[in-house]
Design a protein around this motif. Structure first.
Motif, PDB file in Angstrom:
ATOM      1  N   LEU A  68       0.791  -1.163   0.119  1.00  0.00           N
ATOM      2  CA  LEU A  68      -0.035  -0.137  -0.114  1.00  0.00           C
ATOM      3  C   LEU A  68       0.846   1.154   0.037  1.00  0.00           C
ATOM      4  O   LEU A  68       0.565   2.355   0.729  1.00  0.00           O
ATOM      5  N   PRO A  69       1.878   1.329  -0.935  1.00  0.00           N
ATOM      6  CA  PRO A  69       2.413   2.791  -1.191  1.00  0.00           C
ATOM      7  C   PRO A  69       1.415   3.653  -1.582  1.00  0.00           C
ATOM      8  O   PRO A  69       0.677   3.511  -2.559  1.00  0.00           O
ATOM      9  N   ASN A  70       1.372   4.692  -0.774  1.00  0.00           N
ATOM     10  CA  ASN A  70       0.222   5.997  -1.172  1.00  0.00           C
ATOM     11  C   ASN A  70       0.769   7.350  -0.512  1.00  0.00           C
ATOM     12  O   ASN A  70       1.384   7.223   0.441  1.00  0.00           O
ATOM     13  N   CYS A 131      -6.416  -6.172   1.308  1.00  0.00           N
ATOM     14  CA  CYS A 131      -4.858  -6.347   0.835  1.00  0.00           C
ATOM     15  C   CYS A 131      -4.448  -7.393   1.449  1.00  0.00           C
ATOM     16  O   CYS A 131      -4.288  -7.582   2.460  1.00  0.00           O
ATOM     17  N   PRO A 132      -3.675  -8.215   0.517  1.00  0.00           N
ATOM     18  CA  PRO A 132      -2.887  -9.496   1.080  1.00  0.00           C
ATOM     19  C   PRO A 132      -1.597  -9.214   1.319  1.00  0.00           C
ATOM     20  O   PRO A 132      -0.726  -9.895   1.792  1.00  0.00           O
ATOM     21  N   ASN A 133      -1.025  -7.951   1.459  1.00  0.00           N
ATOM     22  CA  ASN A 133       0.473  -7.665   1.520  1.00  0.00           C
ATOM     23  C   ASN A 133       0.784  -6.953   2.772  1.00  0.00           C
ATOM     24  O   ASN A 133       2.150  -6.460   2.748  1.00  0.00           O
ATOM     25  N   ILE A 193     -12.243 -10.009  -7.976  1.00  0.00           N
ATOM     26  CA  ILE A 193     -11.195 -10.331  -6.699  1.00  0.00           C
ATOM     27  C   ILE A 193      -9.856  -9.336  -6.665  1.00  0.00           C
ATOM     28  O   ILE A 193      -9.540  -8.945  -7.813  1.00  0.00           O
ATOM     29  N   ASN A 194      -9.641  -9.184  -5.123  1.00  0.00           N
ATOM     30  CA  ASN A 194      -8.158  -8.715  -5.120  1.00  0.00           C
ATOM     31  C   ASN A 194      -7.095  -9.861  -5.627  1.00  0.00           C
ATOM     32  O   ASN A 194      -7.612 -11.022  -5.900  1.00  0.00           O
ATOM     33  N   SER A 195      -6.137  -9.530  -5.713  1.00  0.00           N
ATOM     34  CA  SER A 195      -5.119 -10.740  -5.911  1.00  0.00           C
ATOM     35  C   SER A 195      -5.220 -11.842  -5.161  1.00  0.00           C
ATOM     36  O   SER A 195      -5.257 -11.868  -4.077  1.00  0.00           O
ATOM     37  N   GLU A 196      -4.809 -12.777  -5.910  1.00  0.00           N
ATOM     38  CA  GLU A 196      -4.770 -14.158  -5.085  1.00  0.00           C
ATOM     39  C   GLU A 196      -3.810 -14.217  -4.277  1.00  0.00           C
ATOM     40  O   GLU A 196      -2.309 -14.089  -4.668  1.00  0.00           O
TER      41      GLU A 196
HETATM   42  C1  SIN Z   1      -0.503  -3.523  -2.343  1.00  0.00           C
HETATM   43  O1  SIN Z   1      -0.375  -2.176  -2.085  1.00  0.00           O
HETATM   44  O2  SIN Z   1      -0.096  -4.449  -1.649  1.00  0.00           O
HETATM   45  C2  SIN Z   1      -1.499  -3.895  -3.093  1.00  0.00           C
HETATM   46  C3  SIN Z   1      -3.106  -3.479  -2.404  1.00  0.00           C
HETATM   47  C4  SIN Z   1      -3.925  -4.487  -2.769  1.00  0.00           C
HETATM   48  O3  SIN Z   1      -3.851  -5.595  -3.403  1.00  0.00           O
HETATM   49  O4  SIN Z   1      -4.877  -4.545  -2.055  1.00  0.00           O
END
Ligand code: SIN
Length: 315
Positions: A68-70, A131-133, A193-196
């Protein structure tokens, strides 16, 4: 509350949707809306590099653990006000929670950001619960937390609220529990979906993992996840139909060709989002996909995407 997106194709929150310039580029593209990177209470640098492998071998997808870089929600409130003055397309603010120096709990973070972004002129909010990360288990995996976040946000704002969910894969009880909770609130759409999560790739030349954070594990997007996304879209669509809920399903995952987009619509998506494809192809992807979808509709006797949504037949 309905949210009208035309053409029914947007970017997925994440890839190249962080900075003012990137969001401006999306605003100028043929995307039906602009979806921001998920913003958090405080600005975040994200996970250590390398944290994104844009293209996996055989073009099966992309792997990321961005973290989540933002720019933090204050910046996005300003950017959205600016874009609102210059462009007419819907601006969707994606919101996430993450540990922050202010020590606000996640529910308070979602509530505060949602209120500020509504005031800034955002047309809708997309609550990223998946967010999986991050180190924390995603909120979308905990039904009570989902309920608390939705309660806090939906009673605070008047603009449409969407929810970005992870693949629930082989956890039908959890899927059902979450889907039932969504029925309790006025939700405009579910983006799935969000990423697997928890996927890994290895470079055999260097014999290393391809990304650094989280022991090399990250979220998989792109063509490899298309069947997973179609299944999630379809089961949410069927569930909402069964319960006569006016919650739209937005399909995210694995779309590269117009045929992939048509599959999402047949499964029940009324809007689609592109993530990995946007990374690979940039803004040109929106016009290419939409032209291909329109060509297919015309060739098959349909007047609009709506006629197609959810009409997949059983064998
Ligand atoms: C991320 O920034 O790690 C990805 C965000 C997400 O997949 O929700």
């Amino acid at each position: 509350m309905r949210l009208s997106i035309y053409p029914p194709i947007t970017n997925a929150s994440g890839p190249n949707s962080v900075t003012r310039e990137e969001l401006e580029r999306l605003a100028q593209s043929a995307s039906g809306a602009v979806v921001t990177k998920s913003m958090t209470h405080c600005p975040r640098a994200g996970n250590p590099e390398p944290r994104l492998r844009e293209r996996l071998p055989n073009n099966i997808g992309s792997l990321n653990s961005m973290g989540l870089p933002n720019l933090g929600y204050h910046q996005y409130a300003q950017i959205i006000s600016h874009l609102k003055e210059r462009y007419r397309k819907p601006l969707i603010a994606s919101i996430a929670s993450a540990p922050c120096p202010h020590r606000l709990d996640p529910i308070e973070q979602y509530r505060e950001i949602a209120t500020a972004l509504e005031e800034s002129g955002a047309d809708a909010l997309e609550l990223n619960l998946s967010c999986p990360n991050l180190e924390e288990v995603p909120i979308a995996m905990d039904p009570q937390s989902v309920r608390h976040v939705l309660k806090a946000v939906t009673r605070e704002v008047k603009i449409p609220v969407g929810v970005k969910l992870p693949p629930y894969n082989n956890t039908p009880k959890l899927f059902e529990e979450i889907a039932r909770i969504l029925l309790e609130f006025e939700i405009a759409y579910v983006a799935t979906i969000n990423s697997e999560p928890l996927t890994l790739d290895i470079d055999v030349k260097t014999r290393t993992k391809v990304i650094r954070p989280n022991d090399g594990f990250g979220g998989l997007g792109g063509p490899a996840v298309l069947p997973i996304a179609l299944a999630e879209v379809h089961r949410f669509y069927r569930f909402f139909q069964k319960h006569r809920a006016r919650i739209a399903v937005w399909g995210v995952g694995g779309i590269v060709t117009a045929e992939d987009a048509i599959k999402h619509f047949l499964a029940g998506a009324s809007v689609i989002q592109i993530g990995t494809l946007y990374l690979w192809e940039g803004p040109a992807a929106f016009a290419r996909l939409w032209a291909g979808v329109q060509e297919w509709l015309h060739a098959n006797g349909y007047n609009s995407v709506e006629e197609l949504v959810g009409t997949v037949k059983d064998l």
